[in-house]
Design a protein around this motif. Structure first.
Motif, PDB file in Angstrom:
ATOM      1  N   ASP A 368       0.849  -1.194   0.000  1.00 32.57           N
ATOM      2  CA  ASP A 368       0.000   0.000   0.000  1.00 32.57           C
ATOM      3  C   ASP A 368       0.885   1.245   0.000  1.00 32.57           C
ATOM      4  OD1 ASP A 368      -2.133  -1.678   0.139  1.00 32.57           O
ATOM      5  OD2 ASP A 368      -2.644  -1.248   2.233  1.00 32.57           O
ATOM      6  N   MET A 369       0.311   2.351  -0.429  1.00 29.82           N
ATOM      7  CA  MET A 369       1.048   3.608  -0.413  1.00 29.82           C
ATOM      8  C   MET A 369       0.506   4.502   0.695  1.00 29.82           C
ATOM      9  SD  MET A 369       1.112   6.755  -3.139  1.00 29.82           S
ATOM     10  CE  MET A 369       1.394   5.699  -4.538  1.00 29.82           C
ATOM     11  N   VAL A 370       1.412   5.115   1.441  1.00 35.35           N
ATOM     12  CA  VAL A 370       0.994   6.147   2.388  1.00 35.35           C
ATOM     13  C   VAL A 370       1.548   7.472   1.868  1.00 35.35           C
ATOM     14  CG1 VAL A 370       2.964   5.702   3.909  1.00 35.35           C
ATOM     15  CG2 VAL A 370       0.992   6.957   4.776  1.00 35.35           C
ATOM     16  N   LEU A 371       0.655   8.411   1.678  1.00 32.63           N
ATOM     17  CA  LEU A 371       1.017   9.723   1.145  1.00 32.63           C
ATOM     18  C   LEU A 371       0.903  10.733   2.278  1.00 32.63           C
ATOM     19  CD1 LEU A 371       1.742  11.225  -1.508  1.00 32.63           C
ATOM     20  CD2 LEU A 371      -0.699  11.703  -1.770  1.00 32.63           C
ATOM     21  N   PHE A 372       2.047  11.254   2.721  1.00 32.73           N
ATOM     22  CA  PHE A 372       2.073  12.257   3.785  1.00 32.73           C
ATOM     23  C   PHE A 372       2.007  13.647   3.153  1.00 32.73           C
ATOM     24  CE2 PHE A 372       4.273   8.630   5.672  1.00 32.73           C
ATOM     25  CZ  PHE A 372       3.616   8.521   6.894  1.00 32.73           C
ATOM     26  N   LEU A 386      -3.400   4.472   0.725  1.00 28.98           N
ATOM     27  CA  LEU A 386      -4.080   4.075  -0.503  1.00 28.98           C
ATOM     28  C   LEU A 386      -3.788   2.605  -0.796  1.00 28.98           C
ATOM     29  CD1 LEU A 386      -3.027   7.185  -2.629  1.00 28.98           C
ATOM     30  CD2 LEU A 386      -4.901   6.989  -0.984  1.00 28.98           C
ATOM     31  N   PRO A 387      -4.816   1.748  -0.888  1.00 32.08           N
ATOM     32  CA  PRO A 387      -4.606   0.314  -1.115  1.00 32.08           C
ATOM     33  C   PRO A 387      -3.941   0.041  -2.467  1.00 32.08           C
ATOM     34  CG  PRO A 387      -6.843   0.759  -0.348  1.00 32.08           C
ATOM     35  CD  PRO A 387      -6.237   2.079  -0.696  1.00 32.08           C
ATOM     36  N   LYS A 388      -2.987  -0.858  -2.474  1.00 28.07           N
ATOM     37  CA  LYS A 388      -2.223  -1.180  -3.678  1.00 28.07           C
ATOM     38  C   LYS A 388      -3.135  -1.699  -4.794  1.00 28.07           C
ATOM     39  CE  LYS A 388       1.531  -4.143  -5.352  1.00 28.07           C
ATOM     40  NZ  LYS A 388       2.514  -5.195  -4.996  1.00 28.07           N
ATOM     41  N   GLY A 389      -2.893  -1.189  -6.007  1.00 28.89           N
ATOM     42  CA  GLY A 389      -3.578  -1.688  -7.185  1.00 28.89           C
ATOM     43  C   GLY A 389      -4.963  -1.139  -7.424  1.00 28.89           C
ATOM     44  N   THR A 390      -5.492  -0.339  -6.504  1.00 28.88           N
ATOM     45  CA  THR A 390      -6.839   0.206  -6.665  1.00 28.88           C
ATOM     46  C   THR A 390      -6.794   1.457  -7.538  1.00 28.88           C
ATOM     47  OG1 THR A 390      -6.597   1.536  -4.658  1.00 28.88           O
ATOM     48  CG2 THR A 390      -7.537  -0.674  -4.410  1.00 28.88           C
ATOM     49  N   PRO A 391      -7.946   1.891  -8.075  1.00 27.65           N
ATOM     50  CA  PRO A 391      -7.954   3.087  -8.925  1.00 27.65           C
ATOM     51  C   PRO A 391      -7.359   4.321  -8.247  1.00 27.65           C
ATOM     52  CG  PRO A 391     -10.005   1.894  -9.175  1.00 27.65           C
ATOM     53  CD  PRO A 391      -9.256   1.208  -8.077  1.00 27.65           C
ATOM     54  N   ILE A 392      -7.674   4.517  -6.967  1.00 26.01           N
ATOM     55  CA  ILE A 392      -7.159   5.701  -6.278  1.00 26.01           C
ATOM     56  C   ILE A 392      -5.636   5.617  -6.134  1.00 26.01           C
ATOM     57  CG2 ILE A 392      -7.450   4.759  -3.937  1.00 26.01           C
ATOM     58  CD1 ILE A 392      -8.313   7.513  -3.029  1.00 26.01           C
ATOM     59  N   TYR A 393      -5.130   4.419  -5.901  1.00 29.88           N
ATOM     60  CA  TYR A 393      -3.682   4.204  -5.807  1.00 29.88           C
ATOM     61  C   TYR A 393      -3.014   4.472  -7.155  1.00 29.88           C
ATOM     62  CZ  TYR A 393       0.664   1.453  -5.651  1.00 29.88           C
ATOM     63  OH  TYR A 393       1.965   1.036  -5.750  1.00 29.88           O
ATOM     64  N   LEU A 394      -3.572   3.915  -8.218  1.00 28.61           N
ATOM     65  CA  LEU A 394      -2.969   4.042  -9.541  1.00 28.61           C
ATOM     66  C   LEU A 394      -2.970   5.481 -10.030  1.00 28.61           C
ATOM     67  CD1 LEU A 394      -4.490   0.851 -11.209  1.00 28.61           C
ATOM     68  CD2 LEU A 394      -2.138   1.173 -10.389  1.00 28.61           C
ATOM     69  N   GLN A 395      -4.014   6.232  -9.672  1.00 22.88           N
ATOM     70  CA  GLN A 395      -4.077   7.619 -10.114  1.00 22.88           C
ATOM     71  C   GLN A 395      -2.978   8.452  -9.460  1.00 22.88           C
ATOM     72  OE1 GLN A 395      -7.971   9.262  -9.883  1.00 22.88           O
ATOM     73  NE2 GLN A 395      -7.402  11.221 -10.768  1.00 22.88           N
ATOM     74  N   VAL A 396      -2.785   8.274  -8.154  1.00 21.12           N
ATOM     75  CA  VAL A 396      -1.726   9.011  -7.460  1.00 21.12           C
ATOM     76  C   VAL A 396      -0.353   8.512  -7.897  1.00 21.12           C
ATOM     77  CG1 VAL A 396      -0.703   9.508  -5.208  1.00 21.12           C
ATOM     78  CG2 VAL A 396      -3.180   9.556  -5.485  1.00 21.12           C
ATOM     79  N   ARG A 397      -0.206   7.186  -8.024  1.00 21.05           N
ATOM     80  CA  ARG A 397       1.073   6.623  -8.446  1.00 21.05           C
ATOM     81  C   ARG A 397       1.473   7.137  -9.824  1.00 21.05           C
ATOM     82  NH1 ARG A 397       4.940   4.982  -5.641  1.00 21.05           N
ATOM     83  NH2 ARG A 397       5.801   6.677  -6.851  1.00 21.05           N
ATOM     84  N   GLY A 398       0.491   7.224 -10.716  1.00 19.62           N
ATOM     85  CA  GLY A 398       0.777   7.724 -12.054  1.00 19.62           C
ATOM     86  C   GLY A 398       1.217   9.173 -12.045  1.00 19.62           C
ATOM     87  N   ALA A 399       0.573   9.990 -11.211  1.00 20.56           N
ATOM     88  CA  ALA A 399       0.962  11.398 -11.127  1.00 20.56           C
ATOM     89  C   ALA A 399       2.366  11.542 -10.560  1.00 20.56           C
ATOM     90  CB  ALA A 399      -0.039  12.163 -10.266  1.00 20.56           C
ATOM     91  N   LEU A 400       2.700  10.733  -9.557  1.00 25.51           N
ATOM     92  CA  LEU A 400       4.039  10.779  -8.964  1.00 25.51           C
ATOM     93  C   LEU A 400       5.102  10.359  -9.971  1.00 25.51           C
ATOM     94  CD1 LEU A 400       3.319   9.251  -5.438  1.00 25.51           C
ATOM     95  CD2 LEU A 400       3.908  11.620  -5.931  1.00 25.51           C
ATOM     96  N   ASP A 401       4.835   9.306 -10.718  1.00 27.30           N
ATOM     97  CA  ASP A 401       5.805   8.836 -11.707  1.00 27.30           C
ATOM     98  C   ASP A 401       6.003   9.858 -12.816  1.00 27.30           C
ATOM     99  OD1 ASP A 401       6.108   6.525 -10.280  1.00 27.30           O
ATOM    100  OD2 ASP A 401       4.714   5.355 -11.507  1.00 27.30           O
TER     101      ASP A 401
END
Length: 425
Positions: A368-372, A386-401
């Motif tokens: 999972d991701m924790v965003l501080f 944010l739970p790993k692999g979920t839409p909310i996780y992927l959206q934030v992960r994509g923006a970070l990448d």
């Protein structure tokens, strides 16, 4: 709470008493004041229950006790004055008085000229070669009356949205305003008569004053003073209290930002809410169920940039989300940011310690991701799990990448935090 009608002292008697007591010390006033005298005292003729003599006596004793706790009648310190003002403000917040009575000058004249004038002399008086002197305006009703000015602060700056302390803006030791700030805010009738506008200015000043240190020669007091001049000018052309809240916020933020920039400082764009952020992909050692059982999150460099290089304990607002972005669990706890290798001059190892229980970390899983994130003007931190692999996780992960590591909060993350995470209940 049951409310009562309070005594009113007419103008003629209040002026006579103010002139008399302005020349006497607190002890001298205590010796000659007949607090329960009825001369010049009336009550509202429109009905209601009068506060009894026993009730007035109890209130007088309570107020004197507050003052004695800060050195009354023999000594007084600047810290004691601030402490007394705050304690008195809290008492006025719960004063058992009919609301309409607080708008009557004669009520405040009774409190300061008849009930406890010795407190006014102690709080504002000065002793010189000619004896004790207290400005009569501290006894007479008006914006500088010893009690009325504090009630006005409570009425205008009370913040019911703050569950811990709705009077935090009145407490300079808790990040609130100073006496000079109060004067700038509340002694301008064209502004202070509008509660929404005054609160907006106060909150935005608290938010922007941290950027004063980036300027060449601007103090916090100068920032508010210059901003108030420009807000007053703007108010001559537009009713800032009547316009939509978002437009009012934009106007006030633009003024504060403009003044900081004019003095060579750096400040986020007025629409910004977050000061910074740090993301951490949770590993086994970060979780409370791990074999290490340390309940600590490793201090990655982004987290260190967010929290700094000083050991600190601060409040953390945790939120664990379902995959669709709704909140699964939300709790607040105290976390500790510290260097586990502080005794080693050649090595540092920063960690964020959190309680084993009473946080959503109990339900988080590896990956999972924790965003501080920290808000501008706040000394606490928000943690979004944010739970790993979920839409909310992927959206934030994509923006970070996409944006990589940045000193400032990227627009993509700022917008997502505001719209999708922080504002959700």
């Amino acid at each position: 709470m049951k409310t009562y009608l309070f005594p009113r002292l007419n103008s003629a008697n209040s002026k006579l008493l103010a002139e008399k007591y302005s020349q006497l010390s607190p002890v001298q006033i205590s010796e000659c004041n007949v607090w329960d005298a009825l001369e010049g005292v009336t009550y509202a003729p429109t009905g209601g229950v009068k506060l009894s003599e026993d009730g007035l006596s109890s209130l007088r004793s309570e107020l004197l006790s507050l003052a004695r706790g800060e050195g009354f009648p023999d000594s007084r310190t600047l810290e004691g004055q601030r402490s007394f003002d705050l304690k008195l403000s809290r008492r006025l917040l719960n004063l058992p008085i009919v609301n309409a009575e607080t708008l009557r000058d004669e009520v405040w004249a009774y409190l300061t000229c008849r009930l406890v004038p010795e407190i006014v002399a102690w709080r504002f008086g000065r002793e010189d070669d000619e004896g004790w002197k207290t400005s009569p305006e501290r006894l007479l009703p008006g914006v500088r009356n010893a009690f009325q000015r504090l009630w006005w602060r409570v009425a205008i700056l009370r913040d019911p949205t703050n569950e811990e302390d709705e009077l935090w803006l009145l407490d300079s030791t808790a990040g609130g305003l100073t006496e000079d700030n109060f004067v700038q805010l509340l002694e301008r009738p064209g502004i202070s008569t509008y509660r929404n506008l005054t609160q907006t200015i106060a909150h935005e000043f608290v938010r922007y004053r941290q950027f004063v240190k980036s300027t060449e020669n601007l103090s916090e007091e100068d920032l508010l003073r210059e901003a108030m001049v420009r807000i007053s000018r703007l108010g001559a052309f537009a009713n800032l209290d009547a316009i939509p809240e978002e437009k009012r916020l934009d106007s006030i933020r633009n003024i504060f930002a403009e003044r900081i920039l004019a003095h060579g400082g750096r400040v986020p764009s007025p629409g910004r809410v977050y000061r910074g952020f740090a993301a951490r992909q949770l590993s086994t050692v970060d979780l409370p169920s791990s074999t290490s059982n340390q309940h600590e999150i490793q201090g990655v460099k982004e987290l260190r940039a967010l929290l700094g290089d000083d050991t600190n304990e601060l409040d953390c607002i945790w939120k664990l989300y379902f995959g669709d972005g709704t909140v699964r669990d939300a709790q607040t706890s105290t976390v500790k940011w510290y260097d586990a290798r502080a005794t080693n001059p050649n090595r540092s190892e920063w960690r964020l310690y959190y309680p084993a229980k009473k946080t959503p970390m109990e339900k988080a899983m590896e990956g999972d991701m924790v965003l501080f994130a920290s808000l501008i003007g706040e000394d606490r931190v928000h943690a979004f799990i944010l739970p790993k692999g979920t839409p909310i996780y992927l959206q934030v992960r994509g923006a970070l990448d996409a944006i990589g590591v940045s000193e400032d909060v990227p627009d993509e993350i700022e917008e997502y935090l505001r719209e999708q995470l922080h504002r959700r209940v």
